[in-house]
Design a protein around this motif. Structure first.
Motif, PDB file in Angstrom:
ATOM      1  N   UNK A  96      53.056  28.221  65.365  1.00  0.00           N
ATOM      2  CA  UNK A  96      51.659  28.492  64.992  1.00  0.00           C
ATOM      3  C   UNK A  96      51.558  29.310  63.704  1.00  0.00           C
ATOM      4  N   UNK A  97      52.567  30.140  63.453  1.00  0.00           N
ATOM      5  CA  UNK A  97      52.533  31.010  62.276  1.00  0.00           C
ATOM      6  C   UNK A  97      52.746  30.223  60.994  1.00  0.00           C
ATOM      7  N   UNK A  98      53.430  29.078  61.118  1.00  0.00           N
ATOM      8  CA  UNK A  98      53.811  28.319  59.925  1.00  0.00           C
ATOM      9  C   UNK A  98      52.781  27.250  59.580  1.00  0.00           C
ATOM     10  N   UNK A  99      52.715  26.905  58.320  1.00  0.00           N
ATOM     11  CA  UNK A  99      51.767  25.907  57.834  1.00  0.00           C
ATOM     12  C   UNK A  99      52.233  24.499  58.194  1.00  0.00           C
ATOM     13  N   UNK A 100      51.266  23.596  58.315  1.00  0.00           N
ATOM     14  CA  UNK A 100      51.583  22.195  58.589  1.00  0.00           C
ATOM     15  C   UNK A 100      52.279  21.522  57.417  1.00  0.00           C
ATOM     16  N   UNK A 134      54.976  22.443  55.991  1.00  0.00           N
ATOM     17  CA  UNK A 134      56.431  22.586  56.005  1.00  0.00           C
ATOM     18  C   UNK A 134      57.104  21.287  56.443  1.00  0.00           C
TER      19      UNK A 134
END
Lengths: 142, 142
Positions: A117-121, A123
């Protein structure tokens, strides 16, 4: 009108470990006398040591009287636990950590999902094959 | 290059309940003799009833010997618990539920976050003001 996250439709039909558990249970029901050697999932099998059992009984007793009863704990873990983790798991190995660098979570599986959830789509990620199924599924969901 | 989910930068600096807990703790450290009436967060205050304490001691003892030790439980909850929930919380009120219609989770807060994952980003939602902070924060994160 409510829209669903379409990524969930791309998950495999069944979760591997859940499917294994169901098949083992079905076999056990049909053959209650069978001694099953489980090779489907890593799991703990030995009983907890005496000191842990005693500490758990003590913790239960604390909840039985108003003087020692605890309500909601701090959401990043009790400081008495965090202090012990730093002292025994890190300081003992020569690693210095501040109390706000340790948090007690509900386990590695929820963490694996929550880290996503912390990372952007945007990536791009690579996973090995075969791999622990959670690493694929949490990325597919995200 | 790793990209983060920019939505997290839109969260308020501090989580309300965590900030309240820190301020209360700071006040308590400075005034250890003070009797604090907490009006910042709903919390349980009465000790657990005797039958619950006894059941917890029994459950701890089950983990102490190989014959009754339990490893990982089924991820949707033990069937003995699900059966009791259906019997006492629903059937007693005239509601019929199948065992696969009940799952035991780790609590309402993680559920609130996880439900958001199921829904598409294209949904438009409305929340009241004031509102329980989790309802805003989980939607902002998503």
């Amino acid at each position: 009108m409510v829209y669903i996250n379409d990524n969930f439709t791309r998950l495999p039909e069944t979760y591997l470990f859940s499917e294994i558990a169901k098949r083992v249970q079905a076999f056990k029901n049909e053959h209650p006398e069978a001694q099953i050697i489980r090779m489907g999932i890593g799991d703990v099998t030995l009983p907890l040591p005496k000191t842990v059992i005693e500490a758990m009984h003590k913790a239960v007793d604390e909840m039985a009287t108003g003087a020692t009863f605890k309500g909601y704990g701090p959401e990043q873990g009790y400081s008495f636990l965090i202090d012990k983790i730093i002292e025994h798991d890190y300081k003992a190995l020569g690693v210095e950590l501040a109390t706000d660098e340790v948090f007690v979570s509900d386990g590695a599986k929820s963490d694996t999902g929550n880290i996503g959830d912390i990372l952007s789509k945007d990536n791009i990620i690579a996973v090995t094959d075969p791999v622990y199924p959670v690493y694929i599924d949490t990325n597919v969901m995200g």
